[in-house]
Design a protein around this motif. Structure first.
Motif, PDB file in Angstrom:
ATOM      1  N   ARG A 195       0.843  -1.190   0.000  1.00  0.00           N
ATOM      2  CA  ARG A 195       0.000   0.000   0.000  1.00  0.00           C
ATOM      3  C   ARG A 195       0.879   1.241   0.000  1.00  0.00           C
ATOM      4  NH1 ARG A 195      -4.592  -1.997   4.415  1.00  0.00           N
ATOM      5  NH2 ARG A 195      -5.458  -3.636   3.076  1.00  0.00           N
ATOM      6  N   GLY A 196       0.827   1.969  -1.088  1.00  0.00           N
ATOM      7  CA  GLY A 196       1.585   3.210  -1.181  1.00  0.00           C
ATOM      8  C   GLY A 196       3.071   3.027  -1.023  1.00  0.00           C
ATOM      9  N   GLY A 197       3.607   1.896  -1.472  1.00  0.00           N
ATOM     10  CA  GLY A 197       5.039   1.666  -1.393  1.00  0.00           C
ATOM     11  C   GLY A 197       5.482   0.889  -0.170  1.00  0.00           C
ATOM     12  N   THR A 198       4.539   0.580   0.732  1.00  0.00           N
ATOM     13  CA  THR A 198       4.868  -0.151   1.957  1.00  0.00           C
ATOM     14  C   THR A 198       4.096  -1.459   2.009  1.00  0.00           C
ATOM     15  OG1 THR A 198       5.263   1.894   3.194  1.00  0.00           O
ATOM     16  CG2 THR A 198       4.805  -0.080   4.477  1.00  0.00           C
ATOM     17  N   TRP A 199       4.801  -2.554   2.289  1.00  0.00           N
ATOM     18  CA  TRP A 199       4.141  -3.833   2.496  1.00  0.00           C
ATOM     19  C   TRP A 199       3.641  -3.893   3.936  1.00  0.00           C
ATOM     20  CZ3 TRP A 199       3.001  -7.455  -1.095  1.00  0.00           C
ATOM     21  CH2 TRP A 199       3.645  -7.365  -2.333  1.00  0.00           C
ATOM     22  N   VAL A 200       2.353  -4.176   4.120  1.00  0.00           N
ATOM     23  CA  VAL A 200       1.763  -4.216   5.454  1.00  0.00           C
ATOM     24  C   VAL A 200       1.150  -5.590   5.702  1.00  0.00           C
ATOM     25  CG1 VAL A 200       1.281  -1.754   5.377  1.00  0.00           C
ATOM     26  CG2 VAL A 200      -0.508  -3.369   4.725  1.00  0.00           C
ATOM     27  N   VAL A 201       1.166  -6.029   6.956  1.00  0.00           N
ATOM     28  CA  VAL A 201       0.529  -7.291   7.338  1.00  0.00           C
ATOM     29  C   VAL A 201      -0.961  -7.042   7.501  1.00  0.00           C
ATOM     30  CG1 VAL A 201       0.354  -9.083   9.099  1.00  0.00           C
ATOM     31  CG2 VAL A 201       2.600  -8.165   8.488  1.00  0.00           C
ATOM     32  N   ILE A 202      -1.787  -7.834   6.794  1.00  0.00           N
ATOM     33  CA  ILE A 202      -3.235  -7.661   6.882  1.00  0.00           C
ATOM     34  C   ILE A 202      -3.924  -8.848   7.545  1.00  0.00           C
ATOM     35  CG2 ILE A 202      -3.345  -6.081   4.923  1.00  0.00           C
ATOM     36  CD1 ILE A 202      -4.373  -8.442   3.225  1.00  0.00           C
ATOM     37  N   SER A 203      -3.267 -10.000   7.585  1.00  0.00           N
ATOM     38  CA  SER A 203      -3.830 -11.147   8.302  1.00  0.00           C
ATOM     39  C   SER A 203      -2.708 -12.091   8.693  1.00  0.00           C
ATOM     40  CB  SER A 203      -4.890 -11.879   7.473  1.00  0.00           C
ATOM     41  OG  SER A 203      -4.300 -12.554   6.380  1.00  0.00           O
ATOM     42  N   SER A 204      -3.010 -12.964   9.660  1.00  0.00           N
ATOM     43  CA  SER A 204      -1.983 -13.850  10.190  1.00  0.00           C
ATOM     44  C   SER A 204      -2.623 -15.148  10.667  1.00  0.00           C
ATOM     45  CB  SER A 204      -1.252 -13.163  11.354  1.00  0.00           C
ATOM     46  OG  SER A 204      -0.201 -13.958  11.841  1.00  0.00           O
ATOM     47  N   SER A 205      -1.920 -16.254  10.470  1.00  0.00           N
ATOM     48  CA  SER A 205      -2.370 -17.538  10.994  1.00  0.00           C
ATOM     49  C   SER A 205      -1.144 -18.289  11.487  1.00  0.00           C
ATOM     50  CB  SER A 205      -3.121 -18.352   9.936  1.00  0.00           C
ATOM     51  OG  SER A 205      -2.282 -18.611   8.819  1.00  0.00           O
ATOM     52  N   ALA A 206      -1.345 -19.194  12.432  1.00  0.00           N
ATOM     53  CA  ALA A 206      -0.186 -19.852  13.026  1.00  0.00           C
ATOM     54  C   ALA A 206      -0.536 -21.215  13.595  1.00  0.00           C
ATOM     55  CB  ALA A 206       0.427 -18.981  14.107  1.00  0.00           C
ATOM     56  N   LYS A 207       0.504 -21.991  13.817  1.00  0.00           N
ATOM     57  CA  LYS A 207       0.390 -23.287  14.479  1.00  0.00           C
ATOM     58  C   LYS A 207       1.352 -23.298  15.652  1.00  0.00           C
ATOM     59  CE  LYS A 207       1.143 -28.258  13.827  1.00  0.00           C
ATOM     60  NZ  LYS A 207       1.617 -29.303  12.876  1.00  0.00           N
ATOM     61  N   GLY A 208       0.810 -23.390  16.850  1.00  0.00           N
ATOM     62  CA  GLY A 208       1.646 -23.411  18.033  1.00  0.00           C
ATOM     63  C   GLY A 208       2.240 -24.775  18.301  1.00  0.00           C
ATOM     64  N   SER A 209       3.276 -24.800  19.105  1.00  0.00           N
ATOM     65  CA  SER A 209       3.955 -26.047  19.472  1.00  0.00           C
ATOM     66  C   SER A 209       4.331 -26.856  18.242  1.00  0.00           C
ATOM     67  CB  SER A 209       3.058 -26.886  20.405  1.00  0.00           C
ATOM     68  OG  SER A 209       2.742 -26.177  21.576  1.00  0.00           O
ATOM     69  N   ASP A 210       4.910 -26.181  17.254  1.00  0.00           N
ATOM     70  CA  ASP A 210       5.232 -26.822  15.989  1.00  0.00           C
ATOM     71  C   ASP A 210       6.634 -27.421  16.037  1.00  0.00           C
ATOM     72  OD1 ASP A 210       5.589 -27.606  13.367  1.00  0.00           O
ATOM     73  OD2 ASP A 210       4.630 -25.832  12.529  1.00  0.00           O
ATOM     74  N   GLU A 211       6.699 -28.732  15.869  1.00  0.00           N
ATOM     75  CA  GLU A 211       7.993 -29.424  15.916  1.00  0.00           C
ATOM     76  C   GLU A 211       8.905 -28.990  14.777  1.00  0.00           C
ATOM     77  OE1 GLU A 211       7.267 -33.579  16.006  1.00  0.00           O
ATOM     78  OE2 GLU A 211       6.462 -33.581  18.040  1.00  0.00           O
ATOM     79  N   LYS A 212       8.330 -28.539  13.663  1.00  0.00           N
ATOM     80  CA  LYS A 212       9.149 -28.107  12.523  1.00  0.00           C
ATOM     81  C   LYS A 212       9.996 -26.893  12.866  1.00  0.00           C
ATOM     82  CE  LYS A 212       5.899 -29.777   8.998  1.00  0.00           C
ATOM     83  NZ  LYS A 212       5.020 -29.380   7.865  1.00  0.00           N
ATOM     84  N   CYS A 213       9.547 -26.117  13.843  1.00  0.00           N
ATOM     85  CA  CYS A 213      10.277 -24.917  14.233  1.00  0.00           C
ATOM     86  C   CYS A 213      11.157 -25.120  15.466  1.00  0.00           C
ATOM     87  CB  CYS A 213       9.301 -23.777  14.495  1.00  0.00           C
ATOM     88  SG  CYS A 213       8.480 -23.158  13.001  1.00  0.00           S
TER      89      CYS A 213
END
Length: 215
Positions: A195-213
């Protein structure tokens, strides 16, 4: 400790953001972006930042309190477009972190980089967290960041470790330390829009206790 910053945002992102997917942001063509979840954060054109903020190419300053650190790894891809997304994603994530470290949901830098449903959810949950008498402290790490570019949006997937991050009681200054566990690690997917030259976060999703991380 568990990922209080992202987990708080994510609860509503997963369960409720689809309710906002029909609102705002269209170009009249009826075609959706090819990034899954890109519409989840849409609200209305009024949520866009001001032109003066978007045109400011200077990096924002983050005055983190003593004892608070944010560490990013794997920052450069070599692709200019992806690196631009990662740059602003780092700013957005630092803005969220700074807000939790100060207990302030209305920091201008957070309003600039975290908008729409993501911004509303983040501010709502931070107010609840602050009302409980806590702010955040310690070190949060971000790694394995990957970017998927779409026509109008971008998806950033990454891992978050709060193994060395804790809550601090505002009244006493006491740090609430917890035992290390798998809940310290979270995998996250942020949807961003330019938006107007800036990338902004508009939504988020996650998985807690993730062994991959876990590390």
């Amino acid at each position: 400790m568990s990922s209080f910053m992202r987990a708080a945002m994510v609860t509503a992102a997963v369960s409720g953001l689809v309710l906002l997917s029909a609102c705002g942001g269209g170009d009249g063509s009826g075609k959706s972006d090819d990034i899954e979840g890109a519409k989840d954060g849409k609200k209305s054109p009024s949520a866009s930042p001001s032109s003066s903020a978007s045109e400011d190419s200077d990096a924002p300053e983050f005055d983190f309190p003593k004892g608070f650190r944010v560490v990013f790894e794997d920052d450069i891809t070599g692709d200019p477009k992806k690196d631009e997304v990662l740059r602003d994603h780092e700013y957005a994530t630092k803005a969220i972190s700074l807000s939790y470290a100060k207990g302030d949901p209305d920091l201008p830098v957070a309003k600039r980089y975290v908008q729409d449903a993501a911004g509303e959810t983040f501010r709502y949950n931070l107010k609840k967290y602050r009302k409980s008498g806590k702010v955040s402290t310690g070190t949060t790490r971000y790694y394995n960041r990957k970017v998927e570019l779409g026509k109008k949006a971008a998806a950033v997937t990454f891992c978050e470790s709060q193994r060395d991050a804790f809550a601090k009681m505002v009244d006493t200054g006491k740090v609430v330390r917890t035992k290390p566990s798998l809940s310290d690690f979270t995998s996250v997917k942020d949807i961003m829009e330019k938006r107007g030259g800036t990338w902004v976060v508009i939504s988020s999703s996650a998985k807690g206790s993730d062994e991959k991380c876990a590390r």
